[in-house]
Design an enzyme around this catalytic site. Sequence first.
Site, PDB file in Angstrom:
ATOM      1  N   LYS A 141       0.806  -1.224   0.000  1.00 15.15           N
ATOM      2  CA  LYS A 141       0.000   0.000   0.000  1.00 15.15           C
ATOM      3  C   LYS A 141       0.842   1.279   0.000  1.00 15.15           C
ATOM      4  O   LYS A 141       0.378   2.327  -0.460  1.00 15.15           O
ATOM      5  CB  LYS A 141      -0.934   0.009   1.202  1.00 15.15           C
TER       6      LYS A 141
ATOM      7  N   SER B 104      -8.815  -0.288   6.466  1.00 16.30           N
ATOM      8  CA  SER B 104      -8.846  -1.257   7.557  1.00 16.30           C
ATOM      9  C   SER B 104      -7.483  -1.412   8.208  1.00 16.30           C
ATOM     10  O   SER B 104      -7.360  -2.064   9.241  1.00 16.30           O
ATOM     11  CB  SER B 104      -9.316  -2.621   7.031  1.00 16.30           C
TER      12      SER B 104
ATOM     13  N   GLU C 186      -9.789 -14.143  -4.035  1.00 15.07           N
ATOM     14  CA  GLU C 186     -10.652 -13.582  -3.002  1.00 15.07           C
ATOM     15  C   GLU C 186     -10.997 -14.648  -1.972  1.00 15.07           C
ATOM     16  O   GLU C 186     -11.021 -15.845  -2.305  1.00 15.07           O
ATOM     17  CB  GLU C 186     -11.971 -13.076  -3.594  1.00 15.07           C
TER      18      GLU C 186
ATOM     19  N   GLY D 139     -16.024 -13.311   0.615  1.00 13.06           N
ATOM     20  CA  GLY D 139     -15.980 -11.970   0.027  1.00 13.06           C
ATOM     21  C   GLY D 139     -15.741 -12.018  -1.464  1.00 13.06           C
ATOM     22  O   GLY D 139     -14.744 -11.493  -1.964  1.00 13.06           O
TER      23      GLY D 139
ATOM     24  N   ASP E  47     -17.105 -10.559  -4.047  1.00 13.15           N
ATOM     25  CA  ASP E  47     -17.794  -9.500  -4.795  1.00 13.15           C
ATOM     26  C   ASP E  47     -17.205  -9.264  -6.189  1.00 13.15           C
ATOM     27  O   ASP E  47     -17.938  -9.022  -7.154  1.00 13.15           O
ATOM     28  CB  ASP E  47     -17.793  -8.190  -3.994  1.00 13.15           C
TER      29      ASP E  47
ATOM     30  N   SER F  85       1.003  -9.646  -0.659  1.00 11.07           N
ATOM     31  CA  SER F  85       0.704  -8.224  -0.512  1.00 11.07           C
ATOM     32  C   SER F  85       1.125  -7.598   0.807  1.00 11.07           C
ATOM     33  O   SER F  85       1.335  -6.386   0.867  1.00 11.07           O
ATOM     34  CB  SER F  85      -0.791  -7.977  -0.734  1.00 11.07           C
TER      35      SER F  85
END
Length: 325
Positions: A57, A82, A208, A212, A214, A308
């Site tokens: 990030k 989060s 995923e 979750g 989506d 990640s």
Amino acid sequence: MTTTTPPVTLDDVLDAAARLKGVAHRTPVLRSRTLDALVGAEVFLKCENFQRVGAFKFRGAYNAASRLTADQLARGIAAYSSGNHAQAVALAARELGTTAVIVMPEDAPRSKRAATEGYGAEIVTYDRYTGDREAITRALAAERGLALVPPYEHPHVMAGQGTAALELLEETGELGALLAPVGGGGLMAGSATAAKGRCPGVRMIGVEPEAGDDTKRSLEAGRRVSIPVPKTIADGQALDTPGELTFSVNRRLVDEIALVTDDEIRHAMRFAFERLKIVIEPSGASPLAALLSGRVGGLSGRVGVIVSGGNVDAERFGRLCAGGD
């Protein structure tokens, strides 16, 4: 005939890489003969758990924040997250000589909140199951005159995240497939832009948690689909709908989505610790979980994986590896 310019291009990723040089870490790529044998391919793990703030990030947060005007930096930055983007914006703000206010869920991991505060950010909390974090943050930013740096729904954020895949390809050469976790979709959008730009035939596989899914549902429907906020150990992937900009990229460039269970993620975390001697947080372990559990078929040759992040405290890591939460 009309054409739509994509929100992020390979040139944007290359520009971000130049901006991040000497600021972000060039993270290591790890190999494991045991993993290769289990998967039936040469696996290259891009370890963003060794990135500044312990996750990819920082790349996107700094790339976006560093492009703010002097006046915007003087007023400060707002973000919602989060945990990992929270830390990334807090550190980017500190590096750029400004302040940050971060909206975080009340149940965010303690270690991520503590680290965010440690970088000097102010934290405002909300209930992730009843509150709208984006609306809360936008109202706060408007009230205080802060510049908003979102966790994924921004071209410069996506471009910054794509530099991880760019570095991986510079080290490995052409890949047959590249796996990355999918939450809001920024890492995948940037990675797919970089990877398809360098290797048009690469198979882009998002991962995923089953609870979750989506993005998988959205790709199958051809439009963004919302689900109830998922309950999963992969807190960085506990979103109810893909981002609008990120989905516009991923629907063009992502070839498939694999789903993994929380138990498969726990197994991957244990495998990484015992075999690779590294600590991975649940979201960061989901692509490895997909490989180890056989959720992705037809793999051969060279396979890249974006690990990640590694932001999980020792107490929770121990519980997760033991089969708990």
